[in-house]
Design a protein around this motif. Structure first.
Motif, PDB file in Angstrom:
ATOM      1  N   PRO A  52       0.811  -1.225   0.000  1.00 33.84           N
ATOM      2  CA  PRO A  52       0.000   0.000   0.000  1.00 33.84           C
ATOM      3  C   PRO A  52       0.838   1.265   0.000  1.00 33.84           C
ATOM      4  N   ASN A  53       1.858   1.311   0.855  1.00 33.27           N
ATOM      5  CA  ASN A  53       2.700   2.499   0.929  1.00 33.27           C
ATOM      6  C   ASN A  53       3.396   2.760  -0.398  1.00 33.27           C
ATOM      7  N   SER A  54       3.848   1.667  -1.034  1.00 32.24           N
ATOM      8  CA  SER A  54       4.518   1.796  -2.320  1.00 32.24           C
ATOM      9  C   SER A  54       3.537   2.266  -3.393  1.00 32.24           C
ATOM     10  N   LEU A  55       2.304   1.783  -3.321  1.00 35.98           N
ATOM     11  CA  LEU A  55       1.282   2.171  -4.297  1.00 35.98           C
ATOM     12  C   LEU A  55       0.983   3.658  -4.188  1.00 35.98           C
ATOM     13  N   ILE A  56       0.861   4.151  -2.958  1.00 34.20           N
ATOM     14  CA  ILE A  56       0.612   5.577  -2.738  1.00 34.20           C
ATOM     15  C   ILE A  56       1.768   6.406  -3.284  1.00 34.20           C
ATOM     16  N   ALA A  57       2.988   5.941  -3.012  1.00 34.07           N
ATOM     17  CA  ALA A  57       4.170   6.651  -3.503  1.00 34.07           C
ATOM     18  C   ALA A  57       4.206   6.665  -5.025  1.00 34.07           C
TER      19      ALA A  57
END
Length: 311
Positions: free
Chosen positions: A21-26
Motif C-alpha cells: 500500500p505504501n509503495s502504491l501511494i508513492a
C-alpha cells in the motif's frame, strides 16, 4: 524494460501495480506529480474566487460550480502530467529525480499509464463543459500546450521549451475565472502574465540544480546549452518583469500591492546575488524554494485580501 520481472509488482489485467500500500501511494504521487498538480490547482481556485468577488457573487450560490471546476481542471491537469510521464519514460530513467516514477520502475505498465492519462484528460474536459465553453477551451489550450508543444515537440530540442511550457500553467486562473464569467478582465489577464513569467525563473532554477541530469538525458534546458551565467541573466530579466504587475491589480488593495512588491524585490535581490554565488546548486535551490513560496503566498493573499468583502 520487462514489467513482469519487477518483484514488487502485481499484474491486474494489463497493469502492473505495486503490492505494498505504501509503495502504491508513492507510485501514484510520482505518477500524478502531486506537488506540481497542487500548485496548478491553486491558481484555478484563486481565479474562481476573484471572479466571484468582482461580479459580486457569493460562494454559497456557486459552490457546486466550484466543485465541478476544480474536479474538471484537476482531471485535465493530472491527465497531462501522466501523459508527460508516459512519453518521457526514457529520459526519466536517466535522471535521478525521476527514477522512482512507476513508469520507470515498471510498477505500472506504460499501456496503463497511457490509457489513464487519456481517460483523465477526456473526463476532465467533459466535466468542464458543465461550467462554460470558455473555461473548457482554456483547459484544452493548457493541456495541448503541455502534452504536444512542450513534452512531445520542444522539450528535447529547444531551450524555448520552458517558455512554451509556461503557457500551460499560465492559463489556470483563466479556467477558474471563466467558469463564472468571460475572462476579458484585467485581473485574470494579469494573473496569466504573473504565472507565465514566474514559471521561467522557477524552471531555470530547477535546470541549474539538475544540470548534470538534464545534460545526461539530452534535454535542451537553457543552462545545459548556454551555461549558468546566461541562465542567471535571463532569470534576473524575467523576475524584473514581475515588478510592475502588482500595480495593475490595484483593485485588490494597497496591502496586496505592498506584499507582492516586497516579494518581487526580494526575489530580484536573490536573483542578482547569483552572479557572485560560489555554490550554484545552493543558490538555485534557494531560488526554487523562494519561487514556490512566492506563488503560494501571492495567490493565497489574493483570496485573503478579498475575504472581508466576500460576505
Amino acid at each position: 524494460m520487462n514489467k513482469a520481472d519487477t518483484p514488487s509488482s502485481l499484474k491486474i489485467g494489463n497493469a502492473h501495480v505495486a503490492t505494498k500500500p505504501n509503495s502504491l501511494i508513492a507510485d501514484f504521487k510520482e505518477l500524478f506529480k502531486a506537488i506540481v498538480l497542487i500548485s496548478n490547482v491553486l491558481p484555478v481556485l484563486t481565479g474562481f474566487w476573484l471572479a466571484l468577488h468582482f461580479t459580486n457573487s457569493t460562494f454559497a450560490e456557486n459552490w457546486e460550480l466550484f466543485v465541478i471546476t476544480i474536479v474538471g481542471s484537476t482531471f485535465v491537469m493530472a491527465g497531462a502530467l501522466i501523459l508527460n510521464n508516459w512519453y518521457d519514460v526514457d529520459i526519466d530513467a536517466v535522471m535521478d529525480r525521476t527514477k522512482k516514477r512507476p513508469t520507470v520502475t515498471g510498477h505500472i505498465s506504460l499501456k496503463t499509464v497511457l490509457i489513464l492519462g487519456i481517460a483523465l484528460s477526456a473526463i476532465g474536459l467533459v466535466i468542464l463543459l458543465l461550467t462554460t465553453l470558455e473555461a473548457t477551451i482554456y483547459a484544452f489550450i493548457g493541456w495541448f500546450t503541455y502534452v504536444f508543444l512542450y513534452t512531445m515537440w520542444s522539450k528535447r530540442k529547444y531551450t524555448l521549451n520552458t517558455i512554451i511550457g509556461s503557457i500551460s500553467g499560465a492559463v489556470t486562473p483563466l479556467i477558474g475565472w471563466a467558469a463564472i464569467e468571460p475572462a476579458y478582465h484585467v485581473v485574470p489577464i494579469v494573473l496569466f502574465f504573473i504565472l507565465f513569467i514566474w514559471q521561467i525563473p522557477h524552471t531555470f532554477s530547477i535546470a541549474i540544480k539538475k544540470y548534470d541530469e538534464y545534460k545526461a538525458a539530452g534535454v535542451a534546458m537553457l543552462p545545459v546549452v548556454h551555461g549558468f551565467n546566461f541562465t542567471k541573466r535571463q532569470m534576473v530579466v524575467y523576475i524584473a518583469c514581475l515588478l510592475p504587475l502588482p500595480f495593475l491589480l490595484a483593485p485588490l488593495g494597497t496591502t496586496f500591492i505592498v506584499i507582492a512588491t516586497a516579494l518581487n524585490v526580494g526575489w530580484l535581490i536573490l536573483g542578482i546575488r547569483g552572479f557572485s554565488a560560489k555554490d550554484n546548486w545552493q543558490w538555485a535551490h534557494k531560488n526554487f524554494i523562494y519561487s514556490l513560496s512566492y506563488l503560494t503566498i501571492l495567490f493565497l493573499m489574493m483570496i485573503v485580501v478579498t475575504l472581508p468583502a466576500a460576505g
